[in-house]
Write a protein that holds these residues in place. Structure first.
Motif, PDB file in Angstrom:
ATOM      1  N   ARG A 229       0.827  -1.203   0.000  1.00  0.00           N
ATOM      2  CA  ARG A 229       0.000   0.000   0.000  1.00  0.00           C
ATOM      3  C   ARG A 229       0.867   1.260   0.000  1.00  0.00           C
ATOM      4  NH1 ARG A 229      -4.937   1.842   3.944  1.00  0.00           N
ATOM      5  NH2 ARG A 229      -5.230   3.821   2.898  1.00  0.00           N
ATOM      6  N   GLU A 230       1.893   1.300   0.856  1.00  0.00           N
ATOM      7  CA  GLU A 230       2.772   2.458   0.912  1.00  0.00           C
ATOM      8  C   GLU A 230       3.496   2.644  -0.414  1.00  0.00           C
ATOM      9  OE1 GLU A 230       2.714   0.151   3.288  1.00  0.00           O
ATOM     10  OE2 GLU A 230       2.014   1.231   5.043  1.00  0.00           O
ATOM     11  N   ARG A 231       3.871   1.542  -1.028  1.00  0.00           N
ATOM     12  CA  ARG A 231       4.573   1.601  -2.308  1.00  0.00           C
ATOM     13  C   ARG A 231       3.679   2.178  -3.401  1.00  0.00           C
ATOM     14  NH1 ARG A 231       7.217  -4.039  -2.989  1.00  0.00           N
ATOM     15  NH2 ARG A 231       7.391  -3.771  -0.769  1.00  0.00           N
ATOM     16  N   ARG A 232       2.423   1.846  -3.339  1.00  0.00           N
ATOM     17  CA  ARG A 232       1.468   2.276  -4.356  1.00  0.00           C
ATOM     18  C   ARG A 232       1.110   3.753  -4.191  1.00  0.00           C
ATOM     19  NH1 ARG A 232      -2.099  -1.665  -3.617  1.00  0.00           N
ATOM     20  NH2 ARG A 232      -3.386  -0.475  -2.213  1.00  0.00           N
ATOM     21  N   GLU A 233       1.107   4.240  -2.962  1.00  0.00           N
ATOM     22  CA  GLU A 233       0.698   5.615  -2.670  1.00  0.00           C
ATOM     23  C   GLU A 233       1.934   6.472  -2.400  1.00  0.00           C
ATOM     24  OE1 GLU A 233      -2.061   5.408   0.544  1.00  0.00           O
ATOM     25  OE2 GLU A 233      -3.423   4.109  -0.587  1.00  0.00           O
ATOM     26  N   GLY A 234       2.510   6.999  -3.448  1.00  0.00           N
ATOM     27  CA  GLY A 234       3.694   7.831  -3.304  1.00  0.00           C
ATOM     28  C   GLY A 234       3.379   9.198  -2.728  1.00  0.00           C
ATOM     29  N   ARG A 235       4.414   9.843  -2.235  1.00  0.00           N
ATOM     30  CA  ARG A 235       4.291  11.214  -1.708  1.00  0.00           C
ATOM     31  C   ARG A 235       5.040  12.152  -2.637  1.00  0.00           C
ATOM     32  NH1 ARG A 235       6.462  11.017   4.248  1.00  0.00           N
ATOM     33  NH2 ARG A 235       6.470  13.250   3.849  1.00  0.00           N
ATOM     34  N   PRO A 236       4.417  13.241  -3.056  1.00  0.00           N
ATOM     35  CA  PRO A 236       5.117  14.192  -3.922  1.00  0.00           C
ATOM     36  C   PRO A 236       6.204  14.942  -3.149  1.00  0.00           C
ATOM     37  CG  PRO A 236       2.939  15.023  -3.364  1.00  0.00           C
ATOM     38  CD  PRO A 236       3.046  13.639  -2.782  1.00  0.00           C
ATOM     39  N   ILE A 237       7.271  15.279  -3.853  1.00  0.00           N
ATOM     40  CA  ILE A 237       8.322  16.141  -3.297  1.00  0.00           C
ATOM     41  C   ILE A 237       8.262  17.434  -4.108  1.00  0.00           C
ATOM     42  CG2 ILE A 237      10.778  16.439  -2.819  1.00  0.00           C
ATOM     43  CD1 ILE A 237      11.078  13.424  -2.775  1.00  0.00           C
ATOM     44  N   PRO A 238       7.525  18.440  -3.611  1.00  0.00           N
ATOM     45  CA  PRO A 238       7.384  19.694  -4.358  1.00  0.00           C
ATOM     46  C   PRO A 238       8.715  20.444  -4.468  1.00  0.00           C
ATOM     47  CG  PRO A 238       5.756  19.537  -2.586  1.00  0.00           C
ATOM     48  CD  PRO A 238       6.751  18.444  -2.381  1.00  0.00           C
ATOM     49  N   LEU A 239       8.835  21.243  -5.484  1.00  0.00           N
ATOM     50  CA  LEU A 239      10.022  22.067  -5.686  1.00  0.00           C
ATOM     51  C   LEU A 239      10.165  23.035  -4.514  1.00  0.00           C
ATOM     52  CD1 LEU A 239      12.182  22.312  -7.875  1.00  0.00           C
ATOM     53  CD2 LEU A 239      10.808  24.092  -8.922  1.00  0.00           C
ATOM     54  N   ASN A 240      11.367  23.136  -3.961  1.00  0.00           N
ATOM     55  CA  ASN A 240      11.726  24.052  -2.867  1.00  0.00           C
ATOM     56  C   ASN A 240      11.024  23.763  -1.540  1.00  0.00           C
ATOM     57  OD1 ASN A 240      13.516  25.571  -4.497  1.00  0.00           O
ATOM     58  ND2 ASN A 240      11.738  26.579  -5.402  1.00  0.00           N
ATOM     59  N   ALA A 241      10.523  22.560  -1.367  1.00  0.00           N
ATOM     60  CA  ALA A 241       9.884  22.184  -0.098  1.00  0.00           C
ATOM     61  C   ALA A 241      10.688  21.055   0.538  1.00  0.00           C
ATOM     62  CB  ALA A 241       8.445  21.743  -0.328  1.00  0.00           C
ATOM     63  N   GLU A 242      10.734  21.025   1.872  1.00  0.00           N
ATOM     64  CA  GLU A 242      11.465  19.976   2.570  1.00  0.00           C
ATOM     65  C   GLU A 242      10.598  18.733   2.719  1.00  0.00           C
ATOM     66  OE1 GLU A 242      13.374  21.077   6.185  1.00  0.00           O
ATOM     67  OE2 GLU A 242      14.765  22.414   5.148  1.00  0.00           O
ATOM     68  N   PHE A 243      11.253  17.582   2.616  1.00  0.00           N
ATOM     69  CA  PHE A 243      10.640  16.270   2.768  1.00  0.00           C
ATOM     70  C   PHE A 243      11.356  15.620   3.949  1.00  0.00           C
ATOM     71  CE2 PHE A 243      10.440  11.730   1.796  1.00  0.00           C
ATOM     72  CZ  PHE A 243       9.116  11.563   1.399  1.00  0.00           C
ATOM     73  N   ALA A 244      10.668  15.502   5.075  1.00  0.00           N
ATOM     74  CA  ALA A 244      11.297  15.016   6.314  1.00  0.00           C
ATOM     75  C   ALA A 244      11.705  13.558   6.208  1.00  0.00           C
ATOM     76  CB  ALA A 244      10.344  15.205   7.486  1.00  0.00           C
ATOM     77  N   LEU A 245      12.886  13.261   6.758  1.00  0.00           N
ATOM     78  CA  LEU A 245      13.425  11.903   6.813  1.00  0.00           C
ATOM     79  C   LEU A 245      13.891  11.642   8.235  1.00  0.00           C
ATOM     80  CD1 LEU A 245      15.791  11.918   3.698  1.00  0.00           C
ATOM     81  CD2 LEU A 245      13.541  10.885   3.823  1.00  0.00           C
ATOM     82  N   GLY A 246      13.278  10.700   8.922  1.00  0.00           N
ATOM     83  CA  GLY A 246      13.723  10.353  10.269  1.00  0.00           C
ATOM     84  C   GLY A 246      13.618  11.507  11.240  1.00  0.00           C
ATOM     85  N   ARG A 247      14.530  11.523  12.218  1.00  0.00           N
ATOM     86  CA  ARG A 247      14.507  12.550  13.265  1.00  0.00           C
ATOM     87  C   ARG A 247      15.011  13.901  12.808  1.00  0.00           C
ATOM     88  NH1 ARG A 247      16.344   8.141  16.565  1.00  0.00           N
ATOM     89  NH2 ARG A 247      18.383   8.650  15.776  1.00  0.00           N
ATOM     90  N   ASP A 248      16.186  13.913  12.185  1.00  0.00           N
ATOM     91  CA  ASP A 248      16.874  15.183  11.943  1.00  0.00           C
ATOM     92  C   ASP A 248      17.149  15.503  10.476  1.00  0.00           C
ATOM     93  OD1 ASP A 248      17.146  15.527  14.734  1.00  0.00           O
ATOM     94  OD2 ASP A 248      18.900  14.216  14.731  1.00  0.00           O
ATOM     95  N   HIS A 249      16.815  14.594   9.568  1.00  0.00           N
ATOM     96  CA  HIS A 249      17.177  14.770   8.166  1.00  0.00           C
ATOM     97  C   HIS A 249      16.002  15.233   7.320  1.00  0.00           C
ATOM     98  CE1 HIS A 249      20.394  12.191   9.672  1.00  0.00           C
ATOM     99  NE2 HIS A 249      21.122  12.643   8.671  1.00  0.00           N
TER     100      HIS A 249
END
Length: 105
Positions: A64-84
């Motif tokens: 399900r997660e694989r099928r439903e991707g999340r967009p990464i808009p231009l100039n917007a941050e995409f959070a990864l884990g705690r600090d990235h």
């Protein structure tokens, strides 16, 4: 040209070209973008161009997660884990881009 920038706590760690090839994001040494964070799976995200934008697909979970991707808009941050975070940016290539290119920590 579009690139992904990897940040930790606001500090730029690396830049990765968003070409026609998909980018794998995770903790594993074989990933294109290596993120040293225990909250990130060995192979967590697959980033790819899709329908005129850039999408991130969670490959650490089920189908399900694989099928439903999340967009990464231009100039917007995409959070990864705690600090990235990843940030998709448009850059004009030049000597300054390549001097600033770093390896992730």
């Amino acid at each position: 040209m579009e690139i992904l920038e990897l940040y930790r706590g606001g500090e730029l760690l690396g830049r990765y070209e968003l070409g026609m090839r998909n980018l794998e994001v995770g903790r594993a040494a074989g990933c294109d973008v290596i993120v040293q964070d225990d909250e990130i799976a060995e192979r967590h995200w697959l980033v790819m161009r899709c329908e005129g934008t850039v999408m991130a697909f969670d490959v650490s979970g089920g189908r399900r997660e694989r099928r439903e991707g999340r967009p990464i808009p231009l100039n917007a941050e995409f959070a990864l884990g705690r600090d990235h975070a990843l940030k998709r940016v448009q850059v004009a290539l030049g000597a300054a881009f390549w001097r600033q290119r770093r390896q992730p920590r």
